[in-house]
Scaffold this motif. Structure first.
Motif, PDB file in Angstrom:
ATOM      1  N   LEU A   1      -7.310   2.684 -10.057  1.00 41.91           N
ATOM      2  CA  LEU A   1      -7.192   2.038  -8.756  1.00 41.91           C
ATOM      3  C   LEU A   1      -6.103   2.778  -7.990  1.00 41.91           C
ATOM      4  O   LEU A   1      -4.922   2.670  -8.318  1.00 41.91           O
ATOM      5  N   ILE A   2      -6.519   3.579  -7.023  1.00 42.84           N
ATOM      6  CA  ILE A   2      -5.584   4.320  -6.185  1.00 42.84           C
ATOM      7  C   ILE A   2      -5.401   3.552  -4.889  1.00 42.84           C
ATOM      8  O   ILE A   2      -6.377   3.283  -4.179  1.00 42.84           O
ATOM      9  N   PHE A   3      -4.174   3.195  -4.581  1.00 45.03           N
ATOM     10  CA  PHE A   3      -3.871   2.479  -3.341  1.00 45.03           C
ATOM     11  C   PHE A   3      -3.035   3.385  -2.441  1.00 45.03           C
ATOM     12  O   PHE A   3      -1.905   3.736  -2.782  1.00 45.03           O
ATOM     13  N   ARG A   4      -3.616   3.766  -1.312  1.00 41.02           N
ATOM     14  CA  ARG A   4      -2.840   4.491  -0.303  1.00 41.02           C
ATOM     15  C   ARG A   4      -2.134   3.475   0.582  1.00 41.02           C
ATOM     16  O   ARG A   4      -2.759   2.548   1.093  1.00 41.02           O
ATOM     17  N   THR A   5      -0.849   3.674   0.771  1.00 38.49           N
ATOM     18  CA  THR A   5      -0.088   2.755   1.600  1.00 38.49           C
ATOM     19  C   THR A   5       0.776   3.542   2.575  1.00 38.49           C
ATOM     20  O   THR A   5       0.688   4.767   2.645  1.00 38.49           O
ATOM     21  N   ALA A   6       1.581   2.854   3.367  1.00 33.82           N
ATOM     22  CA  ALA A   6       2.345   3.535   4.419  1.00 33.82           C
ATOM     23  C   ALA A   6       3.546   2.692   4.831  1.00 33.82           C
ATOM     24  O   ALA A   6       3.532   1.470   4.737  1.00 33.82           O
ATOM     25  N   TRP A   7       4.594   3.374   5.293  1.00 34.57           N
ATOM     26  CA  TRP A   7       5.761   2.752   5.906  1.00 34.57           C
ATOM     27  C   TRP A   7       6.300   1.607   5.040  1.00 34.57           C
ATOM     28  O   TRP A   7       6.522   0.488   5.512  1.00 34.57           O
ATOM     29  N   VAL A   8       6.523   1.903   3.770  1.00 32.63           N
ATOM     30  CA  VAL A   8       6.934   0.885   2.799  1.00 32.63           C
ATOM     31  C   VAL A   8       8.418   0.559   2.955  1.00 32.63           C
ATOM     32  O   VAL A   8       9.250   1.451   3.153  1.00 32.63           O
ATOM     33  N   TYR A   9       8.742  -0.702   2.847  1.00 31.70           N
ATOM     34  CA  TYR A   9      10.141  -1.134   2.927  1.00 31.70           C
ATOM     35  C   TYR A   9      10.326  -2.403   2.109  1.00 31.70           C
ATOM     36  O   TYR A   9       9.349  -3.040   1.677  1.00 31.70           O
ATOM     37  N   ALA A  10      11.579  -2.755   1.876  1.00 33.65           N
ATOM     38  CA  ALA A  10      11.904  -3.964   1.113  1.00 33.65           C
ATOM     39  C   ALA A  10      13.309  -4.398   1.479  1.00 33.65           C
ATOM     40  O   ALA A  10      14.014  -3.724   2.236  1.00 33.65           O
ATOM     41  N   ALA A  11      13.731  -5.513   0.909  1.00 34.80           N
ATOM     42  CA  ALA A  11      15.087  -6.010   1.171  1.00 34.80           C
ATOM     43  C   ALA A  11      16.138  -5.160   0.458  1.00 34.80           C
ATOM     44  O   ALA A  11      17.324  -5.277   0.747  1.00 34.80           O
ATOM     45  N   HIS A  12      15.703  -4.309  -0.465  1.00 32.71           N
ATOM     46  CA  HIS A  12      16.616  -3.465  -1.236  1.00 32.71           C
ATOM     47  C   HIS A  12      16.159  -2.018  -1.120  1.00 32.71           C
ATOM     48  O   HIS A  12      15.078  -1.715  -0.630  1.00 32.71           O
ATOM     49  N   GLY A  13      17.006  -1.112  -1.585  1.00 29.51           N
ATOM     50  CA  GLY A  13      16.639   0.296  -1.605  1.00 29.51           C
ATOM     51  C   GLY A  13      16.881   0.984  -0.275  1.00 29.51           C
ATOM     52  O   GLY A  13      17.361   0.390   0.689  1.00 29.51           O
ATOM     53  N   GLY A  14      16.529   2.257  -0.233  1.00 26.24           N
ATOM     54  CA  GLY A  14      16.687   3.018   0.996  1.00 26.24           C
ATOM     55  C   GLY A  14      15.400   3.019   1.796  1.00 26.24           C
ATOM     56  O   GLY A  14      14.370   3.513   1.329  1.00 26.24           O
ATOM     57  N   ASN A  15      15.428   2.451   2.983  1.00 21.43           N
ATOM     58  CA  ASN A  15      14.229   2.388   3.812  1.00 21.43           C
ATOM     59  C   ASN A  15      14.621   2.206   5.281  1.00 21.43           C
ATOM     60  O   ASN A  15      15.795   2.000   5.610  1.00 21.43           O
ATOM     61  N   PHE A  16      13.638   2.281   6.149  1.00 20.54           N
ATOM     62  CA  PHE A  16      13.885   2.224   7.588  1.00 20.54           C
ATOM     63  C   PHE A  16      14.535   0.913   8.001  1.00 20.54           C
ATOM     64  O   PHE A  16      15.478   0.899   8.821  1.00 20.54           O
ATOM     65  N   LEU A  17      14.080  -0.194   7.455  1.00 20.82           N
ATOM     66  CA  LEU A  17      14.644  -1.494   7.841  1.00 20.82           C
ATOM     67  C   LEU A  17      16.139  -1.554   7.529  1.00 20.82           C
ATOM     68  O   LEU A  17      16.949  -1.930   8.376  1.00 20.82           O
ATOM     69  N   ARG A  18      16.511  -1.182   6.331  1.00 19.89           N
ATOM     70  CA  ARG A  18      17.921  -1.251   5.936  1.00 19.89           C
ATOM     71  C   ARG A  18      18.770  -0.254   6.730  1.00 19.89           C
ATOM     72  O   ARG A  18      19.916  -0.551   7.074  1.00 19.89           O
ATOM     73  N   THR A  19      18.185   0.895   7.028  1.00 16.51           N
ATOM     74  CA  THR A  19      18.906   1.861   7.859  1.00 16.51           C
ATOM     75  C   THR A  19      19.150   1.298   9.251  1.00 16.51           C
ATOM     76  O   THR A  19      20.254   1.429   9.814  1.00 16.51           O
ATOM     77  N   MET A  20      18.143   0.664   9.844  1.00 15.13           N
ATOM     78  CA  MET A  20      18.294   0.081  11.174  1.00 15.13           C
ATOM     79  C   MET A  20      19.338  -1.036  11.176  1.00 15.13           C
ATOM     80  O   MET A  20      20.140  -1.150  12.105  1.00 15.13           O
ATOM     81  N   LEU A  21      19.336  -1.863  10.147  1.00 10.83           N
ATOM     82  CA  LEU A  21      20.333  -2.940  10.082  1.00 10.83           C
ATOM     83  C   LEU A  21      21.745  -2.372  10.017  1.00 10.83           C
ATOM     84  O   LEU A  21      22.664  -2.883  10.671  1.00 10.83           O
TER      85      LEU A  21
ATOM     86  N   SER B   1     -13.217   0.517  -9.750  1.00 10.70           N
ATOM     87  CA  SER B   1     -12.484   1.774  -9.829  1.00 10.70           C
ATOM     88  C   SER B   1     -12.684   2.514  -8.523  1.00 10.70           C
ATOM     89  O   SER B   1     -13.784   2.528  -7.971  1.00 10.70           O
ATOM     90  N   GLY B   2     -11.607   3.102  -7.989  1.00 16.08           N
ATOM     91  CA  GLY B   2     -11.759   3.829  -6.736  1.00 16.08           C
ATOM     92  C   GLY B   2     -10.465   3.937  -5.966  1.00 16.08           C
ATOM     93  O   GLY B   2      -9.373   3.778  -6.514  1.00 16.08           O
ATOM     94  N   THR B   3     -10.609   4.186  -4.659  1.00 14.87           N
ATOM     95  CA  THR B   3      -9.473   4.365  -3.759  1.00 14.87           C
ATOM     96  C   THR B   3      -9.558   3.354  -2.629  1.00 14.87           C
ATOM     97  O   THR B   3     -10.631   3.168  -2.043  1.00 14.87           O
ATOM     98  N   TRP B   4      -8.428   2.719  -2.336  1.00 12.44           N
ATOM     99  CA  TRP B   4      -8.379   1.722  -1.257  1.00 12.44           C
ATOM    100  C   TRP B   4      -7.129   1.945  -0.418  1.00 12.44           C
ATOM    101  O   TRP B   4      -6.120   2.456  -0.917  1.00 12.44           O
ATOM    102  N   HIS B   5      -7.209   1.525   0.834  1.00  9.33           N
ATOM    103  CA  HIS B   5      -6.046   1.551   1.713  1.00  9.33           C
ATOM    104  C   HIS B   5      -5.394   0.181   1.705  1.00  9.33           C
ATOM    105  O   HIS B   5      -6.068  -0.842   1.877  1.00  9.33           O
ATOM    106  N   LEU B   6      -4.066   0.167   1.519  1.00 13.93           N
ATOM    107  CA  LEU B   6      -3.331  -1.084   1.344  1.00 13.93           C
ATOM    108  C   LEU B   6      -2.096  -1.067   2.246  1.00 13.93           C
ATOM    109  O   LEU B   6      -1.092  -0.442   1.920  1.00 13.93           O
ATOM    110  N   THR B   7      -2.204  -1.742   3.352  1.00 13.80           N
ATOM    111  CA  THR B   7      -1.053  -1.964   4.236  1.00 13.80           C
ATOM    112  C   THR B   7      -1.144  -3.376   4.779  1.00 13.80           C
ATOM    113  O   THR B   7      -2.155  -4.058   4.600  1.00 13.80           O
TER     114      THR B   7
END
Length: 299
Positions: A153-173, A213-219
């Motif tokens: 199961l391949i999931f293509r995703t984009a612009w991932v962020y969370a409350a932790h870690g290094g990401n755009f949201l935390r950088t903006m805050l 089984s396959g590839t899906w887009h997940l956002t």
């Protein structure tokens, strides 16, 4: 059931370790052998792909979820060999072990496999044309997983962020608390996607009785620019009491913020196949942002 999670210290990896709990025992790996909370875990170095089958053979998991990757997009232009080892050779070694033993493999990919020249959301069967090393290495990883021949199961995703870690949201805050005015790119469009959503959908897909089984887009649903995302972040942060004041956000073109690696201008992914195949409803990116901001505020 035992689920092995590669990359347990990343944004998606940490969310997976929480979301996968109902499925059974979870075993995490990191490069250092330590999780962010200080707990010890298994060691898996994606810079040495040839060692991964021995680890898999020792652990003998029922399911493997690969949330590890080389994600330093700009540095990849200087370190293509390292990017391909982690993003292509390591998934290849994992996928071949899984295929030989009938073990399902979940693997995450990215919008960077596309060139960003589209004007409608990318479907899974759209031609890939990476703009840089990172995208090319992730495409090679996808190809290796498919070629191994096992259930994947391949999931293509984009612009991932969370409350932790290094990401755009935390950088903006952080920047929003330091500056009265910020300049943010407005001509790159995509869908901000919480790591927790990716983890929750992964669990639903693994529980699906169809054995697909396959590839899906997940956002998440919808789309915005980095500029639009920044403005939404500051509005939510102000409402949650995380910022005393909101900075002015100036919209700028990508040409005003040059980077070593070229980014796709259009990163909107069509999630119709995912929703249809697994019966999953995806929240709007605004709802996802509100949940993550509430998590930050609660902490």
């Amino acid at each position: 059931m035992t689920v092995l999670v590669f990359g347990g210290n990343g944004q998606v990896g940490q969310a997976l370790l929480r979301a996968l709990a109902p499925l059974g025992a979870r075993v995490a790996t990191t490069r250092s052998g330590t999780l962010p909370d200080g707990r010890a875990c298994e060691v898996a170095d994606f810079d040495q792909p040839d060692r991964l089958p021995r680890l898999l053979e020792r652990l003998r998991p029922s399911v493997v979820v690969n949330a590890a990757a080389y994600t330093a997009v700009d540095r990849a232009e200087r370190e293509p060999e390292a990017a391909f080892r982690a993003n292509a050779e390591a998934p290849d070694a994992i996928a071949r072990w899984c295929a030989a033993r009938g073990v399902p493999l979940v693997h995450y990919s990215t919008d960077y496999v596309f060139d960003g020249q589209a004007t409608v959301p990318y479907r899974e069967d759209a031609p890939t044309a990476p703009l840089g090393v990172y995208g090319a290495s992730k495409r090679a990883g996808e190809q290796a997983v498919r070629a191994a021949g096992g259930r994947h199961l391949i999931f293509r995703t984009a612009w991932v962020y969370a409350a932790h870690g290094g990401n755009f949201l935390r950088t903006m805050l952080r920047l929003g608390g330091e500056h009265a005015r910020l300049r943010v790119v407005a001509d790159q469009v995509g869908t901000p996607t919480p790591a927790a959503l990716i983890a929750d959908v992964t669990v639903q897909a693994l529980r699906h009785p169809g054995g697909l089984s396959g590839t899906w887009h997940l956002t998440a649903s919808g789309q915005t620019s980095w500029h639009g995302f920044a403005e939404a972040i500051f509005a939510e942060a102000r409402a949650a009491g995380l910022l005393a004041s909101v900075p002015a956000v100036e919209a700028i073109p990508s040409t005003a913020y040059p980077t070593p690696a070229k980014r796709p201008a259009w990163s909107v992914l069509d999630t119709g196949r995912l929703r249809q195949d697994f019966g999953i409803a995806l929240p709007s990116w605004q709802d996802g942002l509100a949940r993550v901001m509430a998590e930050i505020a609660a902490a």
